[in-house]
Enzyme design. Structure first.
Site, PDB file in Angstrom:
ATOM      1  N   ASN A  35      33.332  26.880  46.007  1.00 13.94           N
ATOM      2  CA  ASN A  35      33.614  26.898  44.569  1.00 13.94           C
ATOM      3  C   ASN A  35      35.008  26.308  44.414  1.00 13.94           C
ATOM      4  O   ASN A  35      35.992  26.966  44.706  1.00 13.94           O
ATOM      5  CB  ASN A  35      33.554  28.348  44.061  1.00 13.94           C
ATOM      6  CG  ASN A  35      34.020  28.483  42.632  1.00 13.94           C
ATOM      7  OD1 ASN A  35      34.180  27.483  41.920  1.00 13.94           O
ATOM      8  ND2 ASN A  35      34.239  29.718  42.190  1.00 13.94           N
ATOM      9  N   GLY A  83      40.549  35.481  45.661  1.00 13.79           N
ATOM     10  CA  GLY A  83      41.829  34.780  45.581  1.00 13.79           C
ATOM     11  C   GLY A  83      43.024  35.648  45.938  1.00 13.79           C
ATOM     12  O   GLY A  83      44.159  35.269  45.702  1.00 13.79           O
ATOM     13  N   LYS A  96      36.590  25.544  41.804  1.00 11.40           N
ATOM     14  CA  LYS A  96      37.327  26.024  40.619  1.00 11.40           C
ATOM     15  C   LYS A  96      37.996  24.842  39.920  1.00 11.40           C
ATOM     16  O   LYS A  96      37.420  23.760  39.893  1.00 11.40           O
ATOM     17  CB  LYS A  96      38.314  27.128  41.023  1.00 11.40           C
ATOM     18  CG  LYS A  96      37.608  28.233  41.829  1.00 11.40           C
ATOM     19  CD  LYS A  96      38.418  29.473  42.012  1.00 11.40           C
ATOM     20  CE  LYS A  96      37.615  30.497  42.804  1.00 11.40           C
ATOM     21  NZ  LYS A  96      38.322  31.757  42.984  1.00 11.40           N
ATOM     22  N   SER A 149      37.729  35.807  49.334  1.00 17.72           N
ATOM     23  CA  SER A 149      38.598  35.511  50.481  1.00 17.72           C
ATOM     24  C   SER A 149      37.833  35.385  51.799  1.00 17.72           C
ATOM     25  O   SER A 149      38.352  35.753  52.856  1.00 17.72           O
ATOM     26  CB  SER A 149      39.726  36.542  50.586  1.00 17.72           C
ATOM     27  OG  SER A 149      40.502  36.539  49.393  1.00 17.72           O
ATOM     28  N   GLU A 155      30.641  39.459  44.734  1.00 13.43           N
ATOM     29  CA  GLU A 155      32.060  39.136  44.827  1.00 13.43           C
ATOM     30  C   GLU A 155      32.904  40.275  44.267  1.00 13.43           C
ATOM     31  O   GLU A 155      33.086  40.370  43.038  1.00 13.43           O
ATOM     32  CB  GLU A 155      32.360  37.854  44.039  1.00 13.43           C
ATOM     33  CG  GLU A 155      31.602  36.646  44.551  1.00 13.43           C
ATOM     34  CD  GLU A 155      32.381  35.362  44.276  1.00 13.43           C
ATOM     35  OE1 GLU A 155      32.700  34.673  45.239  1.00 13.43           O
ATOM     36  OE2 GLU A 155      32.686  35.088  43.116  1.00 13.43           O
ATOM     37  N   HIS A 187      30.756  33.902  37.162  1.00  9.86           N
ATOM     38  CA  HIS A 187      31.909  34.111  38.046  1.00  9.86           C
ATOM     39  C   HIS A 187      32.910  35.056  37.377  1.00  9.86           C
ATOM     40  O   HIS A 187      33.100  35.007  36.162  1.00  9.86           O
ATOM     41  CB  HIS A 187      32.572  32.768  38.380  1.00  9.86           C
ATOM     42  CG  HIS A 187      33.579  32.908  39.472  1.00  9.86           C
ATOM     43  ND1 HIS A 187      34.853  33.342  39.230  1.00  9.86           N
ATOM     44  CD2 HIS A 187      33.483  32.730  40.814  1.00  9.86           C
ATOM     45  CE1 HIS A 187      35.509  33.412  40.392  1.00  9.86           C
ATOM     46  NE2 HIS A 187      34.701  33.042  41.365  1.00  9.86           N
ATOM     47  N   GLU A 204      35.994  35.012  37.159  1.00 10.23           N
ATOM     48  CA  GLU A 204      37.048  34.357  36.359  1.00 10.23           C
ATOM     49  C   GLU A 204      36.516  33.981  34.979  1.00 10.23           C
ATOM     50  O   GLU A 204      37.261  33.992  33.996  1.00 10.23           O
ATOM     51  CB  GLU A 204      37.591  33.137  37.124  1.00 10.23           C
ATOM     52  CG  GLU A 204      38.486  33.584  38.277  1.00 10.23           C
ATOM     53  CD  GLU A 204      38.489  32.659  39.479  1.00 10.23           C
ATOM     54  OE1 GLU A 204      38.064  31.501  39.360  1.00 10.23           O
ATOM     55  OE2 GLU A 204      38.905  33.124  40.567  1.00 10.23           O
TER      56      GLU A 204
HETATM   57  P1  PGA Z   1      38.258  32.995  47.150  1.00 11.21           P
HETATM   58  O1  PGA Z   1      37.301  32.768  45.890  1.00 11.21           O
HETATM   59  O2  PGA Z   1      37.476  32.597  48.364  1.00 11.21           O
HETATM   60  O3  PGA Z   1      39.452  32.104  46.904  1.00 11.21           O
HETATM   61  O4  PGA Z   1      38.614  34.450  47.163  1.00 11.21           O
HETATM   62  C1  PGA Z   1      35.963  33.143  45.951  1.00 11.21           C
HETATM   63  C2  PGA Z   1      35.304  32.878  44.619  1.00 11.21           C
HETATM   64  O5  PGA Z   1      35.964  33.040  43.595  1.00 11.21           O
HETATM   65  O6  PGA Z   1      34.128  32.494  44.548  1.00 11.21           O
END
Ligand code: PGA
Length: 255
Positions: free
Chosen positions: A13, A177, A15, A217, A171, A99, A101
């Site tokens: 992803n 993140g 982003k 992560s 998630e 997601h 976010e």
């Molecule tokens: P990350 O993001 O691996 O940077 O924690 C995962 C995601 O948001 O899908």
């Protein structure tokens, strides 16, 4: 992973990262590193303006390109949004929906996540449906209830036939993140809870076929252990999907 029952999917992803030129360079770098790694599907979900360049760069490889969101209406007065038909028209196969976010910064709810999921499925795309608890919910001991509720609401009205095109990404929001990762046991336990909810909704046999990824992560150092868990069928990867070697190491861990 349980490759005898379901497909492993390693998805990046990106982003809000990578211009079209940067995506082309990245795909050129990662292609030889993931070539022939056929025990999993390899997907990168890209910003809308980058999708076409990434798809062109990935032509003839085992890499598939997806989108990071989709609107639920077929067309109309929704400034700034992109419909499922539009994505389909340029050949997009996968789309991330729900997601954290999007939920956190753009006020998406289980209701709109459900509508977006339906729109993408009706257009014939595969959905990577994200859900997971926030830190306070985990600390209060209500993770299972939260993910069960999200699973039910986000999949409301979706048939067992349509579910074949749904991948669920568990998630935990506190792990996205942040560099914090759910332990392999926590990931296994909660992915297992989601599968048991799917079993109640669709029956045991169907539930066993659904790919459930872990995200939060996941990286080159922790992927092998997370993927060794029977209910963790892949990963949705943010930060580490921007570094070809790190992402390729995760794909290696899935072989
Ligand atoms: P990350 O993001 O691996 O940077 O924690 C995962 C995601 O948001 O899908």
């Amino acid at each position: 992973m349980n490759p005898t029952k379901r497909r492993t999917v390693i998805a990046g992803n990106w982003k809000m990262n990578f211009t079209p030129a940067e995506a082309e360079a990245f795909i050129a770098e990662v292609t030889p590193l993931v070539a022939g790694k056929d025990n999993c599907d390899v997907v990168f979900c890209a910003p809308y303006v980058t999708i076409a360049a990434a798809m062109k760069a990935a032509e003839g490889t085992n890499i598939k390109i997806g989108a990071e969101n989709v609107h639920f209406a077929p067309k109309g007065a929704y400034t700034g949004e992109v419909s499922a038909e539009m994505l389909k028209a340029i050949g997009v196969e996968y789309v991330i929906v729900g997601h954290s976010e999007r939920r956190q910064y753009f006020a998406e709810t289980d209701e709109t996540v459900n509508l977006r999921t339906k729109a993408a499925l009706e257009a014939g795309m595969k959905v990577i449906l994200c859900l997971g608890e926030v830190k306070e919910e985990r600390l209060s001991g209500i993770t299972d209830e939260v993910v069960a509720m999200q699973t039910k609401l986000d999949l409301a009205g979706i048939s067992a036939e349509q579910l074949k095109n749904v991948i669920i990404a568990y998630e935990p929001v506190w792990a996205i993140g942040t560099g914090l990762t759910a332990t392999p046991d926590q990931a296994e336990e909660t992915c297992g809870v989601i599968r048991s909810v799917l079993a109640k909704l669709y029956g045991e046999d169907v539930a066993e076929t659904v790919t459930i990824q872990y995200g939060g992560s996941m990286n080159d150092a922790n992927a092998a252990e997370l993927l060794s868990k029977p209910n963790v069928d892949g990963g949705l990867i943010g930060g580490a999907s921007l570094v070809a070697k790190k992402f390729a190491a995760i794909v290696d861990a899935a072989q």
